[in-house]
Design an enzyme around this catalytic site. Structure first.
Site, PDB file in Angstrom:
ATOM      1  N   CYS A  77       0.825  -1.202   0.000  1.00 16.90           N
ATOM      2  CA  CYS A  77       0.000   0.000   0.000  1.00 16.90           C
ATOM      3  C   CYS A  77       0.867   1.264   0.000  1.00 16.90           C
ATOM      4  O   CYS A  77       1.626   1.476  -0.937  1.00 16.90           O
ATOM      5  CB  CYS A  77      -1.019  -0.014   1.135  1.00 16.90           C
ATOM      6  SG  CYS A  77      -2.311   1.229   0.891  1.00 16.90           S
ATOM      7  N   HIS A 175      -4.058  -4.590  -0.342  1.00 17.71           N
ATOM      8  CA  HIS A 175      -3.671  -5.119   0.970  1.00 17.71           C
ATOM      9  C   HIS A 175      -3.768  -6.647   0.974  1.00 17.71           C
ATOM     10  O   HIS A 175      -4.850  -7.180   1.210  1.00 17.71           O
ATOM     11  CB  HIS A 175      -4.586  -4.557   2.055  1.00 17.71           C
ATOM     12  CG  HIS A 175      -4.313  -3.128   2.382  1.00 17.71           C
ATOM     13  ND1 HIS A 175      -3.365  -2.740   3.304  1.00 17.71           N
ATOM     14  CD2 HIS A 175      -4.827  -1.983   1.890  1.00 17.71           C
ATOM     15  CE1 HIS A 175      -3.325  -1.423   3.377  1.00 17.71           C
ATOM     16  NE2 HIS A 175      -4.216  -0.940   2.526  1.00 17.71           N
ATOM     17  N   GLU A 177      -2.881  -8.620   3.177  1.00 14.01           N
ATOM     18  CA  GLU A 177      -3.236  -9.074   4.531  1.00 14.01           C
ATOM     19  C   GLU A 177      -4.727  -8.957   4.803  1.00 14.01           C
ATOM     20  O   GLU A 177      -5.226  -9.469   5.802  1.00 14.01           O
ATOM     21  CB  GLU A 177      -2.407  -8.312   5.578  1.00 14.01           C
ATOM     22  CG  GLU A 177      -2.846  -6.885   5.886  1.00 14.01           C
ATOM     23  CD  GLU A 177      -2.403  -5.833   4.862  1.00 14.01           C
ATOM     24  OE1 GLU A 177      -1.937  -6.215   3.771  1.00 14.01           O
ATOM     25  OE2 GLU A 177      -2.549  -4.636   5.157  1.00 14.01           O
TER      26      GLU A 177
END
EC number: 4.3.2.10
Lengths: 193, 252
Positions: A77, A175, A177
């Site tokens: 990001c 992202h 994650e």
């Protein structure tokens, strides 16, 4: 494997740490020069605003260290944008590892670009096992244009760099994650690079 | 293509989900983490957790819960309820929340929106607006869980908080909430067209068609519902298949 997450008070560090934990991988949080330099792999998360993130990096001398790293490195990001040369956000000079600009979305669409969008033209081992058109989670107002270093793209409405690779530096605007099973796979792929 | 988001909302009290949830295949549906994991598997695009407890002591429990949620789910989530200071937000973001939602505190102290955006970035600041229409007043903003009418006209307030740095608006129509008669399309459309940031429609969802209307007619970027999902009157995979068939971009 000695995996270090760069902790410079401008990252969603906890989420990355938990995502790795779900993969059964323990990582170390650090902003220490020697610890980062000695790591097998480095993850560089980031959320927030570019100029204050750069200030945090400079305060820890990491603006000098990060460009010299030679191990596989993964910016996420804002962590991707910071690897570039210059950002329109706060007219900020960045780490200048990848010779690319960071621009603000100029569109009638909503900004930030927030939500799940598709990954296309995947061309890196980072995306092993990921289908063309797979969705990933984004939240950002600035983007990196397409370039020779683009290894995946997403459209909003025009195509931009969803991910970059330059030498050992990998980076994703989305992202991983927070991108469900596909995101976990991408993190796992980075760990096996 | 950027997809429209479907967002289940969970009310939390003392670390437990509040509304009676009916799930056969979850061991403990009162456990927010179990429920969140189930929703993530069902294809929810995001989750919202609202802390409806009051005391500071209980709020500490909530921060621990946020950490536990972040540990176990791999989709983004927003947390809200009782946030009134930058320090509250720091605790929640450090615990792993992706966004925070503020409501009454923004009305009491609009500067908070700006402070949060500067400190953490607009992308993690959602301003929740509870709105109610009466013939006499038009659409007005309500504070304190919808109990107190404010001076703010809804569209003006939305524009103001976006100027201050809000990165998203969560718009709940009190007229529609709980009716299952559909979202408030007119005000949702008015707000969505007035601001440059994404708008979440909330309040009134009863059918799959209602979600389609929120996205198509009212230009919402996301739609939120609670009991409709909790009581399994509507399952997310069915909803997404329906929306896809209607030509709406969804992740499924």
């Amino acid at each position: 494997m000695d995996l270090v997450i760069v902790d410079y008070k401008a990252g969603n560090v906890q989420s990355v740490l938990f995502a790795l934990e779900r993969l059964g991988v323990q990582a170390t949080l650090s902003c220490d020069f020697e610890t980062i330099k000695a790591a097998d792999k480095v993850i560089f998360p980031g959320v927030g605003e570019a100029s204050s993130a750069m200030a945090q990096l400079r305060a820890r001398n990491l603006d000098k260290l990060l460009p010299t790293l030679e191990q596989p490195f993964f910016g996420v990001c804002l962590g991707m944008q910071l690897l570039c040369e210059h950002s329109e956000e706060g007219d900020t000079d960045l780490l200048s590892i990848i010779p690319l600009p960071v621009k603000r979305f100029e569109t009638d669409l909503k900004v930030p670009h927030m939500g799940w969008n598709q990954l296309e033209k995947l061309q890196s081992p980072l995306f092993a096992g990921i289908a063309e058109g797979e969705h990933a989670y984004y939240v950002h107002s600035y983007y990196v244009p397409l370039s020779d270093y683009t290894i995946a793209q997403t459209s909003y409405p025009d195509p931009f760099s969803a991910a970059l690779q330059y030498k050992n530096f990998y980076a994703a605007q989305f992202h991983p994650e927070k991108s469900g099973p596909a995101g976990s796979q991408i993190l796992k792929n980075f760990l096996t690079l | 293509m950027l997809t429209k988001r479907i967002i289940p909302c969970l009310d939390i009290k003392n670390g437990r989900t509040v509304k009676g949830v009916r799930f056969e295949n979850i061991r403990d549906a009162g456990d927010p983490v179990e429920l969140a994991k189930w929703y993530a598997e069902q294809g929810a695009d995001e989750l919202v957790f609202l802390d409806i407890t009051a005391t500071n002591e209980e709020r500490k429990t909530f921060a621990e819960l946020v950490r536990d949620i972040a540990r176990h789910i791999d989709i983004p989530f927003t947390v809200g309820g009782g946030i009134s200071a930058v320090a509250d937000v720091e605790v929640l973001l450090m615990a792993g929340a992706d966004k925070v939602s503020i409501n009454s505190a923004a009305i009491r102290n609009p500067q908070l929106v700006e402070d949060l955006a500067k400190r953490f970035g607009s992308q993690c600041v959602t301003v929740a607006i509870d709105t109610k229409y009466t013939e006499a007043t038009g659409w007005k903003v309500y504070a304190r869980a919808g109990t107190v009418e404010t001076e703010h006209a809804t569209v003006d307030w939305a524009k103001k908080v976006v100027e201050l740095g809000a990165g998203e608006i969560l718009l709940t129509s009190m007229n529609n909430d709980g009716t299952k008669a559909g979202f408030a399309l007119d005000i949702t459309k008015a707000v969505s067209e007035a601001v440059s940031v994404p708008v979440i429609a909330s309040g009134g969802a009863g059918t799959m068609q209602h979600f389609a209307e929120a996205f198509e007619s009212a230009h919402a970027d996301a739609a939120l519902a609670a009991s409709l999902f909790h009581f399994r009157e509507l399952d997310i995979p069915d909803l997404k298949r329906f929306l896809k068939a209607e030509g709406i971009a969804v992740r499924c």
